[in-house]
Design a protein around this motif. Structure first.
Motif, short mmCIF file in Angstrom:
data_model
loop_
_atom_site.label_atom_id
_atom_site.label_comp_id
_atom_site.label_asym_id
_atom_site.label_seq_id
_atom_site.Cartn_x
_atom_site.Cartn_y
_atom_site.Cartn_z
N GLY A 179 0.78 -1.23 0.00
CA GLY A 179 0.00 0.00 0.00
C GLY A 179 0.82 1.28 0.00
O GLY A 179 0.54 2.20 -0.79
N SER A 183 0.17 4.30 -6.01
CA SER A 183 -0.48 5.59 -6.26
C SER A 183 -1.91 5.57 -5.72
O SER A 183 -2.42 4.54 -5.29
CB SER A 183 -0.49 5.87 -7.77
OG SER A 183 -1.24 4.88 -8.46
N LEU A 184 -2.54 6.74 -5.75
CA LEU A 184 -3.89 6.85 -5.22
C LEU A 184 -4.87 5.97 -5.99
O LEU A 184 -5.76 5.34 -5.40
CB LEU A 184 -4.34 8.31 -5.26
CG LEU A 184 -5.73 8.61 -4.68
CD1 LEU A 184 -5.77 8.21 -3.20
CD2 LEU A 184 -6.09 10.07 -4.86
N TRP A 185 -4.70 5.89 -7.29
CA TRP A 185 -5.59 5.06 -8.12
C TRP A 185 -5.41 3.59 -7.81
O TRP A 185 -6.39 2.83 -7.70
CB TRP A 185 -5.31 5.36 -9.59
CG TRP A 185 -6.03 4.45 -10.55
CD1 TRP A 185 -5.51 3.44 -11.29
CD2 TRP A 185 -7.43 4.47 -10.84
NE1 TRP A 185 -6.48 2.83 -12.03
CE2 TRP A 185 -7.67 3.43 -11.77
CE3 TRP A 185 -8.50 5.25 -10.40
CZ2 TRP A 185 -8.94 3.17 -12.27
CZ3 TRP A 185 -9.76 4.98 -10.90
CH2 TRP A 185 -9.97 3.96 -11.82
N ILE A 187 -4.34 2.39 -5.00
CA ILE A 187 -4.78 2.11 -3.63
C ILE A 187 -6.29 1.82 -3.62
O ILE A 187 -6.75 0.96 -2.86
CB ILE A 187 -4.44 3.30 -2.71
CG1 ILE A 187 -2.93 3.32 -2.44
CG2 ILE A 187 -5.21 3.22 -1.40
CD1 ILE A 187 -2.48 4.47 -1.57
N ASN A 188 -7.04 2.53 -4.44
CA ASN A 188 -8.47 2.24 -4.52
C ASN A 188 -8.73 0.81 -5.00
O ASN A 188 -9.60 0.11 -4.47
CB ASN A 188 -9.15 3.24 -5.47
CG ASN A 188 -9.15 4.64 -4.91
OD1 ASN A 188 -9.23 4.83 -3.69
ND2 ASN A 188 -9.06 5.64 -5.78
N ILE A 189 -7.96 0.39 -6.00
CA ILE A 189 -8.08 -0.99 -6.48
C ILE A 189 -7.66 -1.97 -5.39
O ILE A 189 -8.28 -3.03 -5.20
CB ILE A 189 -7.24 -1.18 -7.76
CG1 ILE A 189 -7.75 -0.26 -8.87
CG2 ILE A 189 -7.27 -2.64 -8.21
CD1 ILE A 189 -6.94 -0.33 -10.13
N ILE A 191 -7.89 -1.57 -2.13
CA ILE A 191 -8.93 -1.64 -1.10
C ILE A 191 -10.07 -2.54 -1.55
O ILE A 191 -10.58 -3.37 -0.77
CB ILE A 191 -9.44 -0.22 -0.76
CG1 ILE A 191 -8.34 0.59 -0.06
CG2 ILE A 191 -10.68 -0.30 0.12
CD1 ILE A 191 -8.71 2.03 0.17
N ILE A 192 -10.47 -2.40 -2.82
CA ILE A 192 -11.53 -3.26 -3.35
C ILE A 192 -11.10 -4.72 -3.33
O ILE A 192 -11.87 -5.62 -2.95
CB ILE A 192 -11.92 -2.81 -4.76
CG1 ILE A 192 -12.52 -1.40 -4.74
CG2 ILE A 192 -12.91 -3.79 -5.40
CD1 ILE A 192 -12.80 -0.83 -6.09
N THR A 193 -9.84 -4.96 -3.71
CA THR A 193 -9.31 -6.33 -3.70
C THR A 193 -9.28 -6.90 -2.28
O THR A 193 -9.63 -8.06 -2.06
CB THR A 193 -7.90 -6.35 -4.30
OG1 THR A 193 -7.92 -5.76 -5.61
CG2 THR A 193 -7.39 -7.78 -4.41
N GLN A 194 -8.87 -6.07 -1.32
CA GLN A 194 -8.83 -6.54 0.07
C GLN A 194 -10.23 -6.85 0.59
O GLN A 194 -10.42 -7.82 1.34
CB GLN A 194 -8.17 -5.47 0.95
CG GLN A 194 -6.69 -5.27 0.70
CD GLN A 194 -5.84 -6.35 1.36
OE1 GLN A 194 -6.02 -7.53 1.12
NE2 GLN A 194 -4.90 -5.93 2.20
#
Length: 224
Positions: A179, A183-185, A187-189, A191-194
């Protein structure tokens, strides 16, 4: 790197006491309110689930041989399910990811089944070593194969449960460690994966407790 990664599953010690293992007993705090308070939806759901498990285990063991036996396997399912599920919460020790707990559950069960079977049903246990319809030439090999498969049963039960629990936790730990470098983009992916992995781990925690209990029930039915 591997040592540091797997060290996250080691129990910490305070004052020479492994306090993390106390999390295994937290489930005992939930039992008294379930019987003394007005039944809630969670309580009714749990009663419905245990009733379904009782009917299924009774069929696996045998209707005339299941006097009180299903209670033991439902209790085994309950403690494994609770410890699997509570290990998904942050900062809570996952006791079922350690062979110390899983092997301590599997070995006494298997040993008691074997002692009961060989003492009370010796002829049945000897006949079980040779499957029906085996050619005479292959009988010595089948006895060796069946004996080995019978001896490794507690190991397979313990390893299956601990390996499935530790695999998902390791994958989530590996992804979480990446993490700070994303990048910010991304990190969003991440979080969804987690979240998807957490949902999968929730299903695995339920399935593995059910598999452990069902296999133990099948092993007990073979010695009768």
């Amino acid at each position: 790197m591997i040592m540091n990664l797997f060290s996250s599953f080691d129990p910490t010690s305070n004052l020479n006491l492994s306090l993390n293992w106390m999390g295994t007993l937290i489930g005992l705090l939930i039992i008294p309110p379930m019987f003394w308070l007005i039944p809630s939806r969670i309580n009714m759901m749990w009663i419905k689930m245990t009733t379904i498990l009782h009917q299924e285990f009774k069929i696996l063991i045998g209707v005339h041989k299941s006097q009180g036996s299903t209670l033991m396997f439902i209790s085994l399912f309950s403690i494994i399910l609770f410890n699997n599920f509570i290990g998904l919460f942050p900062y809570i020790f996952t006791s079922t990811s350690h062979m110390v707990l899983t092997f301590s559950l599997a070995l006494p069960l298997w040993l008691s089944f074997m002692l009961y079977g060989w003492i009370n049903n010796t002829i049945h246990m000897l006949a079980h070593l040779v499957p029906q319809g085996t050619p005479p030439v292959l009988m010595p090999f089948m006895v060796c194969i069946e004996s080995i498969s019978n001896i490794i049963r507690p190991g397979t039960l313990a390893i299956r449960l601990s390996a499935n629990m530790i695999a998902g936790h390791l994958l989530m730990t590996l992804l979480g460690n990446t993490g700070p470098f994303l990048s910010l983009w991304m990190i969003n992916i991440l979080i969804i994966t987690q979240l998807l992995l957490l949902t999968l781990e929730t299903a695995v925690s339920m399935i593995q407790s059910y598999v452990f209990a069902v296999l133990s029930t099948l092993y007990s039915s073979e010695v009768n």
